[in-house]
Design a protein around this motif. Structure first.
Motif, mmCIF file in Angstrom:
data_model
loop_
_atom_site.group_PDB
_atom_site.id
_atom_site.type_symbol
_atom_site.label_atom_id
_atom_site.label_comp_id
_atom_site.label_asym_id
_atom_site.label_seq_id
_atom_site.Cartn_x
_atom_site.Cartn_y
_atom_site.Cartn_z
ATOM 1 N N ARG A 8 0.858 -1.193 0.058
ATOM 2 C CA ARG A 8 0.255 0.150 -0.035
ATOM 3 C C ARG A 8 0.891 1.223 -0.158
ATOM 4 O O ARG A 8 1.839 1.344 0.844
ATOM 5 C CB ARG A 8 -1.150 -0.121 1.475
ATOM 6 C CG ARG A 8 -1.787 -1.110 1.073
ATOM 7 C CD ARG A 8 -2.633 -1.130 2.516
ATOM 8 N NE ARG A 8 -3.453 -2.377 2.791
ATOM 9 C CZ ARG A 8 -4.576 -2.476 3.156
ATOM 10 N NH1 ARG A 8 -5.262 -1.135 3.748
ATOM 11 N NH2 ARG A 8 -5.232 -3.629 3.126
ATOM 12 N N GLU A 24 -7.948 7.510 -15.666
ATOM 13 C CA GLU A 24 -6.334 7.784 -15.492
ATOM 14 C C GLU A 24 -6.361 8.279 -14.091
ATOM 15 O O GLU A 24 -6.707 9.531 -14.274
ATOM 16 C CB GLU A 24 -5.440 8.034 -16.715
ATOM 17 C CG GLU A 24 -4.213 8.038 -16.333
ATOM 18 C CD GLU A 24 -3.368 8.741 -17.145
ATOM 19 O OE1 GLU A 24 -2.643 7.768 -18.250
ATOM 20 O OE2 GLU A 24 -3.279 9.777 -17.248
ATOM 21 N N GLU A 34 5.531 9.320 -8.528
ATOM 22 C CA GLU A 34 4.060 9.060 -8.805
ATOM 23 C C GLU A 34 3.736 7.752 -9.268
ATOM 24 O O GLU A 34 4.601 7.038 -9.641
ATOM 25 C CB GLU A 34 3.745 9.943 -10.038
ATOM 26 C CG GLU A 34 3.985 11.619 -9.705
ATOM 27 C CD GLU A 34 3.784 12.393 -11.024
ATOM 28 O OE1 GLU A 34 3.502 11.933 -12.173
ATOM 29 O OE2 GLU A 34 3.707 13.343 -10.783
ATOM 30 N N ILE A 35 2.482 7.380 -9.239
ATOM 31 C CA ILE A 35 1.950 6.167 -9.813
ATOM 32 C C ILE A 35 0.704 6.582 -10.291
ATOM 33 O O ILE A 35 -0.026 7.327 -9.996
ATOM 34 C CB ILE A 35 1.803 4.984 -8.379
ATOM 35 C CG1 ILE A 35 1.677 3.728 -9.210
ATOM 36 C CG2 ILE A 35 0.582 5.480 -7.517
ATOM 37 C CD1 ILE A 35 1.958 2.426 -8.382
ATOM 38 N N THR A 36 0.537 5.745 -11.618
ATOM 39 C CA THR A 36 -0.658 6.092 -12.331
ATOM 40 C C THR A 36 -1.463 4.634 -12.357
ATOM 41 O O THR A 36 -0.898 3.554 -12.559
ATOM 42 C CB THR A 36 -0.237 6.391 -13.896
ATOM 43 O OG1 THR A 36 0.560 7.666 -13.581
ATOM 44 C CG2 THR A 36 -1.516 6.645 -14.743
ATOM 45 N N SER A 37 -2.703 4.809 -12.393
ATOM 46 C CA SER A 37 -3.760 3.560 -12.402
ATOM 47 C C SER A 37 -4.781 4.113 -13.340
ATOM 48 O O SER A 37 -5.279 5.261 -13.374
ATOM 49 C CB SER A 37 -4.301 3.437 -10.832
ATOM 50 O OG SER A 37 -5.142 2.389 -10.961
ATOM 51 N N THR A 38 -4.980 3.018 -14.053
ATOM 52 C CA THR A 38 -6.216 2.931 -14.921
ATOM 53 C C THR A 38 -7.369 2.127 -14.316
ATOM 54 O O THR A 38 -7.231 1.181 -14.034
ATOM 55 C CB THR A 38 -5.914 2.549 -16.412
ATOM 56 O OG1 THR A 38 -4.829 3.254 -16.947
ATOM 57 C CG2 THR A 38 -6.918 2.702 -17.481
ATOM 58 N N ILE A 39 -8.433 2.997 -14.169
ATOM 59 C CA ILE A 39 -9.598 2.076 -13.488
ATOM 60 C C ILE A 39 -10.859 2.612 -14.213
ATOM 61 O O ILE A 39 -10.553 3.453 -15.087
ATOM 62 C CB ILE A 39 -9.738 2.610 -11.976
ATOM 63 C CG1 ILE A 39 -9.968 4.066 -11.769
ATOM 64 C CG2 ILE A 39 -8.606 2.381 -11.474
ATOM 65 C CD1 ILE A 39 -10.405 4.633 -10.437
ATOM 66 N N SER A 43 -15.871 3.244 -11.181
ATOM 67 C CA SER A 43 -15.006 3.204 -10.002
ATOM 68 C C SER A 43 -14.626 4.560 -9.889
ATOM 69 O O SER A 43 -14.812 4.969 -8.472
ATOM 70 C CB SER A 43 -14.166 2.238 -10.311
ATOM 71 O OG SER A 43 -14.390 0.964 -10.041
ATOM 72 N N ALA A 57 -2.662 3.585 -3.067
ATOM 73 C CA ALA A 57 -2.655 2.864 -4.011
ATOM 74 C C ALA A 57 -2.368 1.418 -3.563
ATOM 75 O O ALA A 57 -1.243 1.163 -2.801
ATOM 76 C CB ALA A 57 -1.591 3.298 -5.092
ATOM 77 N N ILE A 59 -1.352 -2.351 -4.336
ATOM 78 C CA ILE A 59 -0.977 -3.063 -5.542
ATOM 79 C C ILE A 59 -0.984 -4.772 -5.110
ATOM 80 O O ILE A 59 -0.408 -5.195 -3.777
ATOM 81 C CB ILE A 59 0.751 -2.784 -5.695
ATOM 82 C CG1 ILE A 59 0.712 -1.317 -6.040
ATOM 83 C CG2 ILE A 59 1.112 -3.573 -6.924
ATOM 84 C CD1 ILE A 59 1.983 -0.774 -6.225
#
Length: 69
Positions: A8, A24, A34-39, A43, A57, A59
């Motif tokens: 986390r 995004e 930074e961390i990028t997430s595509t959801i 959501s 975040a 993982i």
């Protein structure tokens, strides 16, 4: 909510860009990382994600690659 994932990363939402289906989400972790997430858009809407929100975040991956040049 209890989760089995132990990886986390706490951070702040830097940006949320949505289209009709996906979103995004860029999360600032600190120290310039930074961390990028595509959801899904659904959501992102359900979570009411917005710039400046404090988030985690989480993982959960079966494979993580490490590279050393």
């Amino acid at each position: 909510m209890a989760l089995s994932a132990r990886n986390r990363l706490s951070g702040t939402v830097k940006s949320v860009q949505k289209d009709e289906i996906m979103a995004e989400v860029v999360v600032e972790l600190g120290d310039g990382q930074e961390i990028t997430s595509t959801i899904t858009r659904g959501s992102a809407d359900r979570l009411e994600l917005a710039e400046g929100d404090n988030v985690e975040a989480v993982i959960k991956a079966s494979e993580v690659m490490v590279n050393k040049d």
